[in-house]
Scaffold this motif. Structure first.
Motif, PDB file in Angstrom:
ATOM      1  N   UNK A  14      -0.254 -13.787   2.332  1.00  0.00           N
ATOM      2  CA  UNK A  14       0.640 -13.520   3.458  1.00  0.00           C
ATOM      3  C   UNK A  14       0.756 -12.018   3.678  1.00  0.00           C
ATOM      4  N   UNK A  15       0.409 -11.578   4.886  1.00  0.00           N
ATOM      5  CA  UNK A  15       0.677 -10.201   5.298  1.00  0.00           C
ATOM      6  C   UNK A  15       2.092 -10.167   5.848  1.00  0.00           C
ATOM      7  N   UNK A  16       2.954  -9.419   5.181  1.00  0.00           N
ATOM      8  CA  UNK A  16       4.359  -9.414   5.559  1.00  0.00           C
ATOM      9  C   UNK A  16       4.653  -8.515   6.759  1.00  0.00           C
ATOM     10  N   UNK A  17       3.902  -7.438   6.879  1.00  0.00           N
ATOM     11  CA  UNK A  17       4.146  -6.526   7.996  1.00  0.00           C
ATOM     12  C   UNK A  17       2.911  -5.658   8.204  1.00  0.00           C
ATOM     13  N   UNK A  18       2.995  -4.724   9.113  1.00  0.00           N
ATOM     14  CA  UNK A  18       1.855  -3.863   9.449  1.00  0.00           C
ATOM     15  C   UNK A  18       1.707  -2.683   8.498  1.00  0.00           C
ATOM     16  N   UNK A  19       2.616  -2.532   7.518  1.00  0.00           N
ATOM     17  CA  UNK A  19       2.556  -1.394   6.594  1.00  0.00           C
ATOM     18  C   UNK A  19       1.791  -1.718   5.318  1.00  0.00           C
ATOM     19  N   UNK A  20       1.258  -2.906   5.225  1.00  0.00           N
ATOM     20  CA  UNK A  20       0.468  -3.260   4.050  1.00  0.00           C
ATOM     21  C   UNK A  20       1.211  -4.062   3.010  1.00  0.00           C
ATOM     22  N   UNK A  21       2.482  -4.381   3.247  1.00  0.00           N
ATOM     23  CA  UNK A  21       3.206  -5.237   2.318  1.00  0.00           C
ATOM     24  C   UNK A  21       2.589  -6.637   2.358  1.00  0.00           C
ATOM     25  N   UNK A  22       2.349  -7.159   1.176  1.00  0.00           N
ATOM     26  CA  UNK A  22       1.537  -8.370   1.061  1.00  0.00           C
ATOM     27  C   UNK A  22       2.085  -9.272  -0.041  1.00  0.00           C
ATOM     28  N   UNK A  23       1.936 -10.571   0.139  1.00  0.00           N
ATOM     29  CA  UNK A  23       2.365 -11.533  -0.881  1.00  0.00           C
ATOM     30  C   UNK A  23       1.281 -12.592  -1.059  1.00  0.00           C
ATOM     31  N   UNK A  24       1.009 -12.976  -2.303  1.00  0.00           N
ATOM     32  CA  UNK A  24       0.074 -14.055  -2.583  1.00  0.00           C
ATOM     33  C   UNK A  24       0.746 -15.096  -3.467  1.00  0.00           C
ATOM     34  N   UNK A  25       0.746 -16.328  -3.002  1.00  0.00           N
ATOM     35  CA  UNK A  25       1.174 -17.457  -3.824  1.00  0.00           C
ATOM     36  C   UNK A  25      -0.097 -18.222  -4.179  1.00  0.00           C
ATOM     37  N   UNK A  26      -0.440 -18.227  -5.454  1.00  0.00           N
ATOM     38  CA  UNK A  26      -1.693 -18.842  -5.869  1.00  0.00           C
ATOM     39  C   UNK A  26      -1.602 -20.368  -5.910  1.00  0.00           C
ATOM     40  N   UNK A  27      -2.721 -20.991  -5.649  1.00  0.00           N
ATOM     41  CA  UNK A  27      -2.815 -22.446  -5.726  1.00  0.00           C
ATOM     42  C   UNK A  27      -2.514 -22.924  -7.141  1.00  0.00           C
ATOM     43  N   UNK A  85       0.829  -1.195   0.000  1.00  0.00           N
ATOM     44  CA  UNK A  85       0.000   0.000   0.000  1.00  0.00           C
ATOM     45  C   UNK A  85       0.868   1.252   0.000  1.00  0.00           C
ATOM     46  N   UNK A  86       2.137   1.102   0.343  1.00  0.00           N
ATOM     47  CA  UNK A  86       3.058   2.228   0.353  1.00  0.00           C
ATOM     48  C   UNK A  86       4.011   2.050  -0.819  1.00  0.00           C
ATOM     49  N   UNK A  87       5.295   2.077  -0.547  1.00  0.00           N
ATOM     50  CA  UNK A  87       6.284   1.775  -1.566  1.00  0.00           C
ATOM     51  C   UNK A  87       6.956   0.483  -1.172  1.00  0.00           C
ATOM     52  N   UNK A  88       7.630  -0.160  -2.120  1.00  0.00           N
ATOM     53  CA  UNK A  88       8.279  -1.411  -1.810  1.00  0.00           C
ATOM     54  C   UNK A  88       9.673  -1.235  -1.233  1.00  0.00           C
ATOM     55  N   UNK A  89      10.211  -0.021  -1.230  1.00  0.00           N
ATOM     56  CA  UNK A  89      11.575   0.171  -0.762  1.00  0.00           C
ATOM     57  C   UNK A  89      11.781  -0.243   0.699  1.00  0.00           C
TER      58      UNK A  89
END
Length: 216
Positions: free
Chosen positions: A154-167, A5-9
């Motif tokens: 997967x929620x990586x942290x509280x800043x909105x960084x997120x990852x999805x591995x699809x089935x 939701x922010x930047x990926x840096x």
């Protein structure tokens, strides 16, 4: 695929840790393996997998990403082995129907081949639930049998960084590679149909390997 939701840096900084972070990631992997004693009871297996997810979710972002990389590699290795199994089985079927003089429909050779095909299907399904990689099971297994299987958000942290591995289902059933059983009384025509089916299964497997790679 990583989104933010922010930047990926900030995330990139977090998942490229110093040596102490590598040690922490290794500790996480060791802890996960400690609870990975695969039980014989399927109901107990579901409980063990839930323990895995609880432990995984407690890790910092860099550990999660490292563990996800290991998970994806494990799933890809299983898919490569499934591809070998499909090719070997297809060749065995071809050898059988092309044999001269032809084997009779009720011959011992035909019976042995059908039993081999049944074992081959079981081996593929077993490869989708590796005992030492709970995440790979979630990606590859049949959700109608293994309730934890499916997309992994997967929620990586509280800043909105997120990852999805699809089935990427690669079991033998519908929704996976769709490789039906061959009955003992199968005709040559049915065996040829199974050969064509295996070719389609191999194409589906290759496509899903690509989709898995694109997710990470």
């Amino acid at each position: 695929m990583i989104t933010s939701k922010l930047t990926q840096q900030p995330l990139l900084t977090e998942i490229n840790p110093a040596a102490k972070n590598t040690a922490t990631s290794q500790q996480a992997k060791t802890a996960l393996k400690k609870v990975n004693d695969t039980p014989k009871d399927p109901a107990e297996s579901v409980i063990i997998h839930k323990k895995h997810f609880e432990l995984f979710n407690s890790q910092p972002a860099y550990s999660k990403v490292n563990l996800m990389a290991e998970t994806v590699r494990g799933a890809d290795e299983s898919m490569l082995e499934i591809d070998k199994q499909i090719e070997n089985m297809k060749n065995r079927l071809l050898e059988h129907v092309k044999h001269y003089p032809p084997f009779g429909q009720d011959s011992q050779e035909r019976v042995k081949l059908m039993k081999l095909f049944s074992a081959f299907r079981k081996q593929i399904d077993q490869l989708t639930i590796p005992a030492d990689n709970f995440g790979a099971m979630k990606i590859m297994a049949d959700p109608s049998i293994h309730g934890d299987a499916g997309d992994w958000d997967i929620d990586l942290d509280s800043r909105g960084n997120h990852m999805t591995i699809h089935s990427q289902q690669v079991h033998t059933g519908p929704g996976g590679l769709n490789i039906p059983e061959l009955p003992v009384e199968s005709t040559d025509e049915e065996i040829y149909a199974a050969i064509n089916n295996l070719e389609s299964a191999a194409a589906t497997l290759n496509q899903r390997r690509g989709e898995l790679s694109a997710d990470f």
